[in-house]
Design a protein around this motif. Structure first.
Motif, PDB file in Angstrom:
ATOM      1  N   ASP A 267       0.874  -1.180   0.000  1.00 22.88           N
ATOM      2  CA  ASP A 267       0.000   0.000   0.000  1.00 22.88           C
ATOM      3  C   ASP A 267       0.909   1.227   0.000  1.00 22.88           C
ATOM      4  OD1 ASP A 267      -1.827  -2.007   0.302  1.00 22.88           O
ATOM      5  OD2 ASP A 267      -2.678  -1.274   2.169  1.00 22.88           O
TER       6      ASP A 267
ATOM      7  N   ASN B 230      -2.516  -2.886  -3.106  1.00 20.34           N
ATOM      8  CA  ASN B 230      -3.883  -2.361  -3.115  1.00 20.34           C
ATOM      9  C   ASN B 230      -3.944  -1.313  -4.224  1.00 20.34           C
ATOM     10  OD1 ASN B 230      -6.230  -0.834  -2.704  1.00 20.34           O
ATOM     11  ND2 ASN B 230      -6.348  -1.577  -0.598  1.00 20.34           N
TER      12      ASN B 230
ATOM     13  N   SER C  19     -12.706  -6.500   7.455  1.00 18.16           N
ATOM     14  CA  SER C  19     -12.069  -6.217   8.755  1.00 18.16           C
ATOM     15  C   SER C  19     -12.561  -4.920   9.400  1.00 18.16           C
ATOM     16  CB  SER C  19     -10.552  -6.130   8.563  1.00 18.16           C
ATOM     17  OG  SER C  19     -10.228  -5.027   7.736  1.00 18.16           O
TER      18      SER C  19
ATOM     19  N   GLN D 199      -4.303  -2.948  12.247  1.00 12.56           N
ATOM     20  CA  GLN D 199      -5.717  -3.029  12.659  1.00 12.56           C
ATOM     21  C   GLN D 199      -5.932  -3.862  13.922  1.00 12.56           C
ATOM     22  OE1 GLN D 199      -8.584  -3.583   9.314  1.00 12.56           O
ATOM     23  NE2 GLN D 199      -6.821  -3.361   7.974  1.00 12.56           N
TER      24      GLN D 199
ATOM     25  N   SER E 127       0.093  -4.955   5.948  1.00 15.56           N
ATOM     26  CA  SER E 127       0.632  -3.942   5.031  1.00 15.56           C
ATOM     27  C   SER E 127       1.453  -2.920   5.803  1.00 15.56           C
ATOM     28  CB  SER E 127      -0.504  -3.261   4.258  1.00 15.56           C
ATOM     29  OG  SER E 127      -1.366  -4.197   3.677  1.00 15.56           O
ATOM     30  N   ARG E 128       0.778  -1.937   6.427  1.00 14.24           N
ATOM     31  CA  ARG E 128       1.493  -0.813   7.043  1.00 14.24           C
ATOM     32  C   ARG E 128       2.516  -1.233   8.077  1.00 14.24           C
ATOM     33  NH1 ARG E 128      -3.892   2.292   8.631  1.00 14.24           N
ATOM     34  NH2 ARG E 128      -4.584   0.123   8.560  1.00 14.24           N
TER      35      ARG E 128
HETATM   36  O1  LIG Z   1     -11.641  -6.386   4.873  1.00 13.97           O
HETATM   37  C1  LIG Z   1     -10.640  -5.856   4.373  1.00 13.97           C
HETATM   38  C2  LIG Z   1     -10.364  -5.937   3.027  1.00 13.97           C
HETATM   39  C3  LIG Z   1      -9.217  -5.361   2.560  1.00 13.97           C
HETATM   40  N1  LIG Z   1      -8.363  -4.723   3.385  1.00 13.97           N
HETATM   41  C4  LIG Z   1      -7.119  -4.173   2.807  1.00 13.97           C
HETATM   42  O2  LIG Z   1      -6.002  -4.869   3.367  1.00 13.97           O
HETATM   43  C5  LIG Z   1      -4.945  -3.964   3.650  1.00 13.97           C
HETATM   44  C6  LIG Z   1      -4.717  -3.903   5.148  1.00 13.97           C
HETATM   45  O3  LIG Z   1      -3.679  -2.992   5.450  1.00 13.97           O
HETATM   46  P1  LIG Z   1      -3.026  -2.818   6.917  1.00 13.97           P
HETATM   47  O4  LIG Z   1      -2.087  -1.694   6.748  1.00 13.97           O
HETATM   48  O5  LIG Z   1      -2.341  -4.100   7.258  1.00 13.97           O
HETATM   49  O6  LIG Z   1      -4.155  -2.504   7.829  1.00 13.97           O
HETATM   50  C7  LIG Z   1      -5.378  -2.632   3.038  1.00 13.97           C
HETATM   51  O7  LIG Z   1      -4.942  -2.610   1.698  1.00 13.97           O
HETATM   52  C8  LIG Z   1      -6.875  -2.707   3.076  1.00 13.97           C
HETATM   53  O8  LIG Z   1      -7.495  -1.904   2.099  1.00 13.97           O
HETATM   54  C9  LIG Z   1      -8.648  -4.643   4.716  1.00 13.97           C
HETATM   55  O9  LIG Z   1      -7.899  -4.074   5.517  1.00 13.97           O
HETATM   56  N2  LIG Z   1      -9.777  -5.214   5.176  1.00 13.97           N
END
Ligand SMILES: O=c1ccn([C@@H]2O[C@H](COP(=O)(O)O)[C@@H](O)[C@H]2O)c(=O)[nH]1
Length: 274
Positions: free
Chosen positions: A22, A60, A149, A215, A238-239
């Motif tokens: 991301d 993403n 999520s 998250q 991701s982050r």
């Molecule tokens: O339900 C969902 C569907 C997609 N995402 C995507 O996953 C990553 C999560 O990123 P983090 O930085 O690890 O939180 C992000 O691209 C979301 O758009 C999701 O979080 N939940």
């Protein structure tokens, strides 16, 4: 890539980690901004440092579209780089597409044929004819949003419709569609208490599980009921991985974070027969 090949990679690497790309120019180390293609330079450095620890990468698409043509080109370069240098790695276009049939067919062509991703995320709201054009591609996976999520998942997905939660209807009904074996489902790590029920209705499908890291989802809790005989989970972060540091050592810091998750996964797999 076939499901069997994905499972072989999980076994080999003792990892079911998916790293989310991301990529945001406001967050990457400033020295990269002086170069010609900072998004790709960042992705390449992250991939090189972590490819031995992850079985999948998930750009993403929103993060690339936000930079217009330059962003789309960076996405294209990233997937080409992955496919050329690490063909064993599974790739996910997190695009959350879906439209009437002929439009979905164009989305499917873009992500599967033109960009050669192994899978794409798809929103199920428009129903069967919006999803089947994706399912028609052989050795490609369509990853349907089932129970996401975010907090808003409770607005519609868990609502009871004709006696059953909507997310369950999505899973159960989609299992009757043409080429349903090409389906995976998105289930958020923040919804760990739902995995037992989900495994009862989707025992064999892979689940893409975002929500570990930034998250606050819990890996052990997800694995308790989420694992199946093929492992059946791709855990995305991701982050927390890609922005572990904004300094010159960002790739090493990402590898350290990814390594911590991979270690936890390896010890979970040690106790899990597959
Ligand atoms: O339900 C969902 C569907 C997609 N995402 C995507 O996953 C990553 C999560 O990123 P983090 O930085 O690890 O939180 C992000 O691209 C979301 O758009 C999701 O979080 N939940």
């Amino acid at each position: 890539m076939t499901t069997k090949e994905l499972v072989e990679q999980i076994r080999k690497k003792q990892s079911f980690l998916c790293i989310g790309l991301d990529t945001n120019l406001d967050k990457i180390p400033s020295h990269l901004l002086d170069g010609p293609d900072p998004i790709f330079a960042f992705n390449k450095a992250i991939i090189e440092a972590t490819q031995h620890l992850a079985v999948a990468y998930k750009p993403n698409v929103a993060f690339y579209e936000a930079y217009g043509l330059e962003g789309w080109q960076a996405l294209q370069k990233t997937i080409e780089y992955l496919n050329k240098n690490y063909p064993e790695i599974y790739t996910i276009a997190d695009a959350k597409r879906g439209d009437i049939g002929n439009t979905s067919a164009r989305y499917a062509k873009t992500f599967f044929s033109d960009l050669s991703f192994d899978s794409v995320t798809v929103a199920p709201y428009m129903g069967e004819d919006s999803v089947v054009p994706f399912l028609e591609f052989e050795n490609k996976h369509t990853i349907l949003l089932a129970l996401t999520s975010n907090r808003g998942a409770f607005d519609f997905q868990t609502q009871i419709v004709n006696g059953s939660a909507l997310y369950k209807k999505v899973i159960q009904t989609s299992q009757t569609w043409k080429n349903h074996r090409n389906l995976m489902y998105v289930v958020g790590a923040t919804k760990a208490e739902y995995f037992k029920e989900i495994r009862e209705i989707a025992p064999n499908n892979f689940l893409l599980v975002p929500g570990i890291g930034a998250q606050g989802g819990n890996l052990q809790e997800v694995c308790k009921y989420g694992l199946n005989e093929n492992v059946g989970l791709l855990i995305n972060s991701s982050r927390s991985i890609i922005y572990a540091s904004a300094e010159a050592n960002f790739a090493d810091a990402a590898a350290k974070k990814a390594g911590e998750l991979q270690q936890q996964m390896a010890s979970i797999l040690e106790k899990h027969e597959f």
